[in-house]
Scaffold this active site. Sequence first.
Site, short mmCIF file in Angstrom:
data_model
loop_
_atom_site.label_atom_id
_atom_site.label_comp_id
_atom_site.label_asym_id
_atom_site.label_seq_id
_atom_site.Cartn_x
_atom_site.Cartn_y
_atom_site.Cartn_z
N TYR A 1 0.38 -3.97 4.35
CA TYR A 1 0.43 -4.17 5.79
C TYR A 1 0.40 -2.84 6.54
O TYR A 1 1.17 -1.93 6.23
CB TYR A 1 1.72 -4.91 6.16
CG TYR A 1 1.84 -5.19 7.64
CD1 TYR A 1 1.01 -6.12 8.25
CD2 TYR A 1 2.78 -4.52 8.42
CE1 TYR A 1 1.11 -6.38 9.61
CE2 TYR A 1 2.89 -4.78 9.78
CZ TYR A 1 2.05 -5.71 10.37
OH TYR A 1 2.15 -5.96 11.71
N ASP B 1 0.87 6.15 6.13
CA ASP B 1 1.50 5.26 7.11
C ASP B 1 3.01 5.24 6.85
O ASP B 1 3.48 4.59 5.92
CB ASP B 1 0.89 3.86 7.01
CG ASP B 1 1.43 2.91 8.08
OD1 ASP B 1 2.36 3.30 8.82
OD2 ASP B 1 0.92 1.78 8.17
N LYS C 1 8.43 2.25 14.72
CA LYS C 1 9.75 1.67 14.43
C LYS C 1 10.92 2.59 14.82
O LYS C 1 11.21 2.73 15.99
CB LYS C 1 9.80 1.21 12.98
CG LYS C 1 8.79 0.06 12.75
CD LYS C 1 9.05 -0.79 11.53
CE LYS C 1 8.22 -2.06 11.58
NZ LYS C 1 6.95 -2.02 10.87
C1 PLP Z 1 5.54 -2.34 11.34
C2 PLP Z 1 4.40 -1.61 10.70
C3 PLP Z 1 3.22 -1.33 11.39
C4 PLP Z 1 2.94 -1.89 12.77
O1 PLP Z 1 3.83 -1.43 13.73
P1 PLP Z 1 3.99 -2.30 15.09
O2 PLP Z 1 4.87 -1.43 15.94
O3 PLP Z 1 4.61 -3.58 14.72
O4 PLP Z 1 2.63 -2.45 15.65
C5 PLP Z 1 2.25 -0.55 10.77
N1 PLP Z 1 2.44 -0.08 9.53
C6 PLP Z 1 3.55 -0.34 8.82
C7 PLP Z 1 3.72 0.24 7.45
C8 PLP Z 1 4.58 -1.13 9.37
O5 PLP Z 1 5.67 -1.41 8.67
#
Ligand code: PLP
Length: 445
Positions: free
Chosen positions: A146, A246, A273
Amino acid sequence: MAHWPDLASRSRELYERGLKVLPGGITRTLPWQEPFPVYASYGEGAYVVDVDGTRRLDLLNNFASLIHGHAHPGVVQAVRHQVGNGTAFTLPTEQEVALAETLCGRAESFEQVRFCNSGSEAVMSAIKAARAITGRSKIVKAEGVYHGAYDYAEVSLDSSPSNWGEDPNSIGYSKGVPKGVTDDVVVIPFNDVEASERIIRANAADIAAVLLDAAPSYLGFIQVSPRFTDMIERVTREIGALFILDEVISFRSHTGGAQTLLGIHPDLTTLGKIIGGGFPVGAVAGRRELMQIYDHRQGKPGLPWSGTFTANPVTMTAGKVTLDLLDDSAIDRMAQLTSRLVGALNQAFARSGFPGQVTGFGSSFMVFGHQRQVTDYRSGYSSPEETKRVVALQRALTLAGFHIARTGKAFLSTPMTEADIESFISAVSRIVDARLEPVGAGVVS
Ligand SMILES: *Cc1c(COP(=O)(O)O)cnc(C)c1O
């Protein structure tokens, strides 16, 4: 007084109202559960109280974004002050400089930062930056991992045995994804060094970036191997592509993120986050020479990037206070509690014969409804029956006073005490000892 899931509860009433004006009744699907979701009223520290007055230990923490739990007094005070001074300006602010300085002090690869409003946007921006820098179109990502809601980043998020192929196929996540999107995403098997290197090299001349998460949430937070990241670093350098790490979720694993903890050397990093202190946020960080792609001073930049609420001072203030409060000892403490919890749950499962397992990384963990060793998306992939097992456990935990995700994912926060963790372990042990039946197949208590 009625409580969730009573039909007379306030949660039910809000859900009925929501159904009329919101598709499916709610905005986020994550908190959905049968027969209707629990509606939050307020949070304090590690706990959230629902609209019927039931208090639960919150192991969701707004899906890993609240490292200090709810309404931390230091964050509340700073945000209150900022709100009184204005919440958003077109002009730049000191708060934006200050959070960028804090971030740049945290990891060696962070020399400059560009802010945005979500992790999805950060991933989108980093991919666009890599394309602008390299003049190439394709990105590489791991199957089942994700990275937010950008079409390219979503490819092959929920591949299944019926369509995943031998080498991972590139599969659009929603209906109507243009063929151009799947054509431009090369999918690799997580942690499989030989296969991934072969697949990347076969597309070498077209690849702008490899996008990687060091401990993907959808794979139960299993860690990337050093051999795998060494290969990604070496191959991206050789073929002239960028390595995007990421860290939207993994940044909570160390003050300098998973890259500092595990010795990974990305070109660009995406953040989100926890760095917003409870407010919407995203950021791209990286080396100065790459971040120049955003610089407007010589005319139109290689990548124009802006946004109405970007770098707003409320988010910047909350993020700075939050990171200043998050030191090595706070992170170590959460990691120790998490590893104790993971060990204790696995023992409880073994003792009771519950056919599941718990995996984790740092302050994040996940319950699986099977016992196969998880090394990548395919080994972690759960059958409908295995998924139901976890859903039944989650439901029983909601009734016992604990929030985790229906997918079995959960996160610690700094206000959680040893007693909180012990009570969670006992609740799970009691539930699995009672040999709960999957939802729909029997009574769950
Ligand atoms: C939560 C998350 C996202 C997306 O972030 P949002 O603020 O919800 O758009 C992207 N990459 C990873 C690894 C995540 O855990």
